[in-house]
Design a protein around this motif. Structure first.
Motif, short mmCIF file in Angstrom:
data_model
loop_
_atom_site.label_atom_id
_atom_site.label_comp_id
_atom_site.label_asym_id
_atom_site.label_seq_id
_atom_site.Cartn_x
_atom_site.Cartn_y
_atom_site.Cartn_z
N SER A 63 0.85 -1.20 0.00
CA SER A 63 0.00 0.00 0.00
C SER A 63 0.88 1.25 0.00
N PRO A 64 0.48 2.28 -0.74
CA PRO A 64 -0.82 2.50 -1.38
C PRO A 64 -0.96 1.95 -2.78
N LEU A 65 0.06 1.24 -3.29
CA LEU A 65 -0.09 0.61 -4.60
C LEU A 65 -0.99 -0.61 -4.47
N MET A 66 -2.06 -0.63 -5.24
CA MET A 66 -3.04 -1.72 -5.14
C MET A 66 -2.75 -2.84 -6.13
N GLY A 67 -2.16 -2.53 -7.25
CA GLY A 67 -1.89 -3.53 -8.28
C GLY A 67 -1.83 -2.87 -9.64
N ILE A 76 -1.38 -0.24 -16.24
CA ILE A 76 -1.28 1.01 -15.46
C ILE A 76 -1.30 0.69 -13.97
N PRO A 77 -0.41 1.28 -13.17
CA PRO A 77 -0.46 1.09 -11.72
C PRO A 77 -1.67 1.81 -11.12
N VAL A 78 -2.33 1.15 -10.17
CA VAL A 78 -3.50 1.73 -9.51
C VAL A 78 -3.12 2.05 -8.07
N ILE A 79 -3.40 3.29 -7.66
CA ILE A 79 -2.99 3.81 -6.35
C ILE A 79 -4.22 4.02 -5.48
N THR A 105 1.60 7.72 -16.89
CA THR A 105 0.18 7.43 -16.70
C THR A 105 0.02 6.57 -15.45
N GLN A 106 -0.94 6.92 -14.61
CA GLN A 106 -1.26 6.16 -13.41
C GLN A 106 -2.73 6.35 -13.11
N ALA A 107 -3.27 5.48 -12.27
CA ALA A 107 -4.69 5.55 -11.93
C ALA A 107 -4.85 5.68 -10.43
N PHE A 108 -5.82 6.48 -10.01
CA PHE A 108 -6.13 6.66 -8.59
C PHE A 108 -7.51 6.08 -8.31
N ASP A 163 6.11 11.01 -3.17
CA ASP A 163 6.20 10.18 -1.97
C ASP A 163 6.17 8.69 -2.30
N ILE A 164 5.44 8.32 -3.36
CA ILE A 164 5.33 6.91 -3.72
C ILE A 164 6.59 6.44 -4.45
N ILE A 165 7.09 7.27 -5.38
CA ILE A 165 8.26 6.89 -6.18
C ILE A 165 9.26 8.04 -6.17
N PRO A 166 9.89 8.33 -5.02
CA PRO A 166 10.78 9.49 -4.93
C PRO A 166 12.01 9.40 -5.81
N ALA A 167 12.52 8.20 -6.05
CA ALA A 167 13.76 8.07 -6.83
C ALA A 167 13.57 8.59 -8.24
N ASN A 168 12.39 8.41 -8.81
CA ASN A 168 12.14 8.84 -10.17
C ASN A 168 12.09 10.35 -10.31
N ARG A 169 11.94 11.04 -9.17
CA ARG A 169 11.81 12.49 -9.23
C ARG A 169 13.11 13.22 -8.88
N THR A 170 14.16 12.51 -8.51
CA THR A 170 15.37 13.18 -8.08
C THR A 170 16.61 12.77 -8.87
N ALA A 171 16.47 11.86 -9.83
CA ALA A 171 17.62 11.30 -10.53
C ALA A 171 18.47 12.38 -11.19
#
Length: 324
Positions: A63-67, A76-79, A105-108, A163-171
């Motif tokens: 969590s919060p990744l559901m699948g 698409i990842p669902v959050i 692309t992502q889904a909430f 917050d969910i994928i911080p590494a992708n935002r700081t590379a």
């Protein structure tokens, strides 16, 4: 629920009058509370709304990744959005909001969708002083009736995904390359950005480029500062370039959006040569086309500091050539 995808051109034209459309939805109730808050997200961030699809949960996914969901042939990842905000849906997670954000692309998952409303950005207030949640960027007043003025909390999608994928935002911030620009002594970049995490990213990047800057959380704040610096330049008999190197603005902001800020600059005879770079998570051809229509000098999708550095270099070179 597919109606929001229609009339895209009409929605794009709303930006010319400092207006936008907000999708309203509910996530459930906070612990120990009975009422449900109304939340909102800019329609431009949405690709579609669908009923909760079948999910496939990968090994190690928590969590919060559901699948992962197969939506129109795209995985698409669902959050779980209620889990992030701290709400408990009474009827379950019934709806998925498929969003396009900074070329991803992502889904909430949400409990229910209420409506789509058209608002002026002047009806939106920065939330930093009045809301403690790090995931809320602003508060929208849904009408102007002082006695009955319902509010919607506008989500900070940048913060949530960071917050969910911080590494992708700081590379790109770890680059050892020194990026420097020749700016007029005393001139600064004016930055307008309401998201805390986006401001932090921009501040780190500009410091790495050794660009002096001033940040503002609304387009109106930035516009007021630009006017103040312009008045100082006029009083001193100097060009505005001696005060403002360039403007770097988001599109979605309380009080005044980036489209309107850009139009204000480009329609003013004294200010029109200030380079304007739009830095936004609102990717897509419709938005990029409208960026060109309002006269912006460059468009960069969040968060790629290398692309931002290139854009700054290009717009400054064009201005230097124009005045040479």
């Amino acid at each position: 629920m597919d109606n929001f995808q229609q009339e895209v051109e009409e929605r794009t034209n709303l930006t010319s009058s400092n207006r936008f459309e907000l999708l309203l939805f509910r996530l459930g109730t906070p612990p120990d509370e009975e009422h449900t808050e109304l939340y909102g997200i800019n329609v431009f961030k949405l690709r579609e709304i669908v009923p909760m699809p079948k999910l496939t949960k990968a090994a190690g996914m928590v969590s919060p990744l559901m699948g992962m969901a197969n939506i129109r042939g795209e995985i698409i990842p669902v959050i779980d959005l209620p889990a992030i905000i701290g709400c408990v849906p009474k009827t379950g997670l019934n709806i998925v909001l498929v969003t396009e954000y900074a070329r991803s692309t992502q889904a909430f998952a949400v409990e229910s969708v209420d409506d789509i409303v058209r608002l002026e950005w002047s009806q939106v207030m920065a939330a930093e002083a009045g809301v403690s949640s790090r995931n809320i960027t602003s508060i929208a007043r849904l009408n102007n009736d002082k006695k009955d003025n319902p509010l919607a909390l506008v989500l900070d999608v940048e913060q949530i995904l960071y917050d969910i994928i911080p590494a992708n935002r700081t590379a790109h911030l770890n680059s050892e390359n020194k990026r420097t620009f020749t700016l007029k002594p005393g001139s600064v970049a004016i930055v307008a950005e309401d998201s805390k995490v986006a401001r932090s990213m921009l501040e780190q990047g500009l410091k790495m480029m050794q660009v002096p800057f001033e940040t503002h959380i609304t387009g109106l704040e930035a516009w007021n500062k630009i006017n103040k610096l312009a008045q100082e330049a006029r009083a001193e008999g100097k060009p505005v370039a001696d005060k403002i190197a360039f403007v770097l603005t988001d599109l979605e902001m309380p009080e005044m959006d980036g489209f309107t800020l850009t139009l204000n600059i480009k329609r003013d005879e004294f200010l029109k040569n200030i380079p304007v770079i739009i830095h936004s998570s609102l990717s897509g051809s419709a938005n990029e086309d409208h960026v060109r229509k309002v006269g912006a000098d460059a468009y960069v999708a969040k968060f790629d500091i290398d692309e931002l550095e290139t854009a700054i270099q290009q717009v400054l070179a064009v201005r230097a050539a124009a005045v040479a």
